[in-house]
Design a protein around this motif. Structure first.
Motif, PDB file in Angstrom:
ATOM      1  N   GLN A  73      45.000  43.752  63.614  1.00  0.00           N
ATOM      2  CA  GLN A  73      45.023  44.004  65.052  1.00  0.00           C
ATOM      3  C   GLN A  73      46.017  43.120  65.782  1.00  0.00           C
ATOM      4  O   GLN A  73      46.665  43.557  66.724  1.00  0.00           O
ATOM      5  CB  GLN A  73      43.622  43.843  65.644  1.00  0.00           C
ATOM      6  N   THR A  74      46.150  41.884  65.349  1.00  0.00           N
ATOM      7  CA  THR A  74      47.106  40.985  65.985  1.00  0.00           C
ATOM      8  C   THR A  74      48.522  41.542  65.847  1.00  0.00           C
ATOM      9  O   THR A  74      49.260  41.637  66.838  1.00  0.00           O
ATOM     10  CB  THR A  74      47.015  39.577  65.375  1.00  0.00           C
ATOM     11  N   ASN A 132      48.916  45.065  67.713  1.00  0.00           N
ATOM     12  CA  ASN A 132      48.935  44.964  69.170  1.00  0.00           C
ATOM     13  C   ASN A 132      50.109  44.138  69.674  1.00  0.00           C
ATOM     14  O   ASN A 132      50.684  44.454  70.707  1.00  0.00           O
ATOM     15  CB  ASN A 132      47.599  44.414  69.674  1.00  0.00           C
ATOM     16  N   ALA A 133      50.484  43.096  68.944  1.00  0.00           N
ATOM     17  CA  ALA A 133      51.627  42.276  69.360  1.00  0.00           C
ATOM     18  C   ALA A 133      52.927  43.072  69.312  1.00  0.00           C
ATOM     19  O   ALA A 133      53.816  42.864  70.146  1.00  0.00           O
ATOM     20  CB  ALA A 133      51.731  41.032  68.489  1.00  0.00           C
ATOM     21  N   ALA A 150      41.333  41.040  62.141  1.00  0.00           N
ATOM     22  CA  ALA A 150      42.086  40.295  63.153  1.00  0.00           C
ATOM     23  C   ALA A 150      43.576  40.258  62.836  1.00  0.00           C
ATOM     24  O   ALA A 150      44.412  40.391  63.741  1.00  0.00           O
ATOM     25  CB  ALA A 150      41.535  38.871  63.275  1.00  0.00           C
TER      26      ALA A 150
END
Length: 174
Positions: A119-120, A123-124, A116
Protein backbone atom coordinates in the motif's frame (compact mmCIF):
# COMPACT_ATOMS: atom_id res chain seq x y z
CA UNK A 1 54.57 -22.24 29.88
CA UNK A 2 54.00 -20.60 26.54
CA UNK A 3 50.96 -18.48 26.16
CA UNK A 4 49.07 -19.04 22.99
CA UNK A 5 47.48 -16.06 21.41
CA UNK A 6 43.79 -16.58 21.18
CA UNK A 7 42.22 -15.71 17.94
CA UNK A 8 39.30 -13.44 18.69
CA UNK A 9 36.36 -13.95 16.43
CA UNK A 10 34.88 -10.86 14.92
CA UNK A 11 31.42 -11.20 16.45
CA UNK A 12 30.09 -8.43 14.23
CA UNK A 13 31.34 -10.29 11.17
CA UNK A 14 29.84 -13.55 12.39
CA UNK A 15 26.51 -11.85 13.10
CA UNK A 16 26.52 -10.18 9.69
CA UNK A 17 27.27 -13.50 7.98
CA UNK A 18 24.41 -15.20 9.85
CA UNK A 19 22.03 -12.35 9.08
CA UNK A 20 22.91 -12.31 5.38
CA UNK A 21 22.55 -16.08 5.19
CA UNK A 22 19.16 -15.92 6.87
CA UNK A 23 18.10 -13.15 4.48
CA UNK A 24 18.97 -15.35 1.49
CA UNK A 25 17.13 -18.32 2.99
CA UNK A 26 14.23 -16.02 3.84
CA UNK A 27 14.12 -14.74 0.26
CA UNK A 28 13.77 -18.37 -0.86
CA UNK A 29 11.00 -18.83 1.72
CA UNK A 30 9.38 -15.66 0.33
CA UNK A 31 9.42 -17.13 -3.16
CA UNK A 32 7.68 -20.23 -1.81
CA UNK A 33 5.13 -17.94 -0.15
CA UNK A 34 4.66 -15.99 -3.38
CA UNK A 35 4.07 -19.26 -5.25
CA UNK A 36 1.43 -20.28 -2.69
CA UNK A 37 -0.20 -16.85 -2.94
CA UNK A 38 -0.20 -17.07 -6.76
CA UNK A 39 -1.81 -20.50 -6.68
CA UNK A 40 -4.44 -19.26 -4.24
CA UNK A 41 -5.13 -16.22 -6.39
CA UNK A 42 -5.56 -18.32 -9.52
CA UNK A 43 -7.98 -20.68 -7.76
CA UNK A 44 -9.92 -17.73 -6.28
CA UNK A 45 -10.05 -15.96 -9.66
CA UNK A 46 -11.32 -19.10 -11.37
CA UNK A 47 -14.15 -19.27 -8.84
CA UNK A 48 -15.00 -15.56 -8.58
CA UNK A 49 -14.12 -14.49 -12.14
CA UNK A 50 -12.17 -11.58 -10.64
CA UNK A 51 -9.71 -10.23 -13.25
CA UNK A 52 -5.97 -9.87 -12.71
CA UNK A 53 -4.80 -6.69 -11.02
CA UNK A 54 -2.08 -4.77 -12.80
CA UNK A 55 -1.59 -2.23 -10.01
CA UNK A 56 1.67 -3.91 -8.89
CA UNK A 57 3.10 -3.66 -12.40
CA UNK A 58 2.01 -0.04 -12.75
CA UNK A 59 3.59 0.66 -9.36
CA UNK A 60 6.92 -0.85 -10.40
CA UNK A 61 6.94 0.99 -13.70
CA UNK A 62 6.24 4.27 -11.91
CA UNK A 63 9.02 3.57 -9.39
CA UNK A 64 11.36 3.02 -12.35
CA UNK A 65 10.32 6.34 -13.90
CA UNK A 66 8.22 4.71 -16.64
CA UNK A 67 4.61 5.29 -15.56
CA UNK A 68 1.78 3.85 -17.61
CA UNK A 69 -1.93 4.57 -17.88
CA UNK A 70 -4.56 2.97 -15.65
CA UNK A 71 -5.65 0.88 -18.63
CA UNK A 72 -2.17 -0.56 -19.23
CA UNK A 73 -1.55 -4.20 -18.41
CA UNK A 74 2.22 -4.38 -17.85
CA UNK A 75 2.43 -8.15 -17.37
CA UNK A 76 6.23 -8.41 -17.10
CA UNK A 77 6.40 -5.62 -14.53
CA UNK A 78 3.53 -7.25 -12.65
CA UNK A 79 5.40 -10.56 -12.43
CA UNK A 80 8.63 -8.81 -11.43
CA UNK A 81 6.89 -6.83 -8.68
CA UNK A 82 5.00 -9.88 -7.38
CA UNK A 83 8.05 -12.13 -7.12
CA UNK A 84 10.46 -9.34 -6.16
CA UNK A 85 8.28 -8.23 -3.27
CA UNK A 86 7.86 -11.86 -2.24
CA UNK A 87 11.63 -12.36 -2.10
CA UNK A 88 12.38 -8.98 -0.47
CA UNK A 89 9.87 -9.38 2.35
CA UNK A 90 10.79 -13.04 2.66
CA UNK A 91 14.35 -11.88 3.39
CA UNK A 92 12.98 -9.78 6.23
CA UNK A 93 11.04 -12.77 7.60
CA UNK A 94 14.20 -14.87 7.37
CA UNK A 95 16.10 -12.37 9.51
CA UNK A 96 13.22 -12.42 11.97
CA UNK A 97 13.43 -16.22 12.18
CA UNK A 98 17.19 -16.01 12.85
CA UNK A 99 16.70 -13.47 15.64
CA UNK A 100 13.87 -15.33 17.36
CA UNK A 101 10.89 -13.48 15.90
CA UNK A 102 8.99 -16.59 14.91
CA UNK A 103 5.67 -18.40 14.90
CA UNK A 104 2.11 -17.19 14.66
CA UNK A 105 2.64 -13.71 16.06
CA UNK A 106 5.50 -13.15 13.60
CA UNK A 107 3.33 -14.40 10.74
CA UNK A 108 0.49 -12.04 11.69
CA UNK A 109 2.89 -9.12 11.93
CA UNK A 110 4.48 -10.09 8.62
CA UNK A 111 1.04 -10.04 6.97
CA UNK A 112 0.60 -6.45 8.13
CA UNK A 113 4.10 -5.58 6.88
CA UNK A 114 3.30 -7.10 3.47
CA UNK A 115 0.04 -5.16 3.21
CA UNK A 116 1.69 -1.94 4.40
CA UNK A 117 4.61 -2.33 1.98
CA UNK A 118 2.31 -2.83 -1.00
CA UNK A 119 0.00 0.00 0.00
CA UNK A 120 2.83 2.41 0.73
CA UNK A 121 4.36 1.93 -2.73
CA UNK A 122 1.04 1.82 -4.58
CA UNK A 123 -0.27 4.97 -2.90
CA UNK A 124 3.02 6.88 -2.94
CA UNK A 125 3.31 6.34 -6.69
CA UNK A 126 -0.36 7.10 -7.31
CA UNK A 127 -0.82 3.69 -8.94
CA UNK A 128 -3.35 2.53 -6.35
CA UNK A 129 -5.97 3.83 -3.97
CA UNK A 130 -5.96 3.30 -0.21
CA UNK A 131 -7.86 0.21 0.97
CA UNK A 132 -10.33 2.46 2.80
CA UNK A 133 -11.71 3.31 -0.66
CA UNK A 134 -11.92 -0.31 -1.86
CA UNK A 135 -15.09 -2.39 -1.84
CA UNK A 136 -15.17 -4.78 1.14
CA UNK A 137 -14.82 -7.83 -1.10
CA UNK A 138 -11.63 -6.50 -2.69
CA UNK A 139 -10.09 -5.82 0.73
CA UNK A 140 -11.03 -9.24 2.02
CA UNK A 141 -9.53 -11.03 -0.97
CA UNK A 142 -6.31 -9.00 -0.83
CA UNK A 143 -5.88 -9.47 2.91
CA UNK A 144 -6.47 -13.21 2.64
CA UNK A 145 -3.96 -13.65 -0.18
CA UNK A 146 -1.32 -11.65 1.72
CA UNK A 147 -2.02 -13.77 4.83
CA UNK A 148 -1.42 -16.93 2.79
CA UNK A 149 1.87 -15.46 1.57
CA UNK A 150 2.99 -14.64 5.11
CA UNK A 151 1.89 -17.94 6.63
CA UNK A 152 3.70 -20.02 4.01
CA UNK A 153 6.77 -17.76 4.04
CA UNK A 154 6.87 -17.89 7.84
CA UNK A 155 6.44 -21.66 7.98
CA UNK A 156 9.31 -22.14 5.53
CA UNK A 157 11.57 -19.58 7.23
CA UNK A 158 10.93 -20.99 10.71
CA UNK A 159 11.64 -24.52 9.46
CA UNK A 160 14.79 -23.68 7.48
CA UNK A 161 16.40 -21.09 9.74
CA UNK A 162 17.50 -21.84 13.30
CA UNK A 163 17.05 -19.04 15.85
CA UNK A 164 20.76 -18.49 16.45
CA UNK A 165 20.85 -14.78 17.26
CA UNK A 166 18.35 -14.37 20.06
CA UNK A 167 19.34 -11.46 22.28
CA UNK A 168 18.31 -11.26 25.91
CA UNK A 169 19.22 -7.57 26.07
CA UNK A 170 16.46 -5.01 26.27
CA UNK A 171 13.87 -7.39 27.71
CA UNK A 172 12.70 -4.56 29.92
CA UNK A 173 12.11 -1.02 28.77
CA UNK A 174 14.45 0.45 31.40
Amino acid sequence: MKRRKRRVQNSTGVRLTLILGSAVQGACAGLVGAAAMTLGEKIEQALTKRPDSYVPGRTLRTLLGRPVSDRAKPAAANVAMHWGTGALLGALRGIWAMTGIRGGAANATHTVVRLAFDQTLENATGAGAPPSLWPVGEKTVDYLHKAVYSLVTGAAADRWIAPRLISRRGVRSH
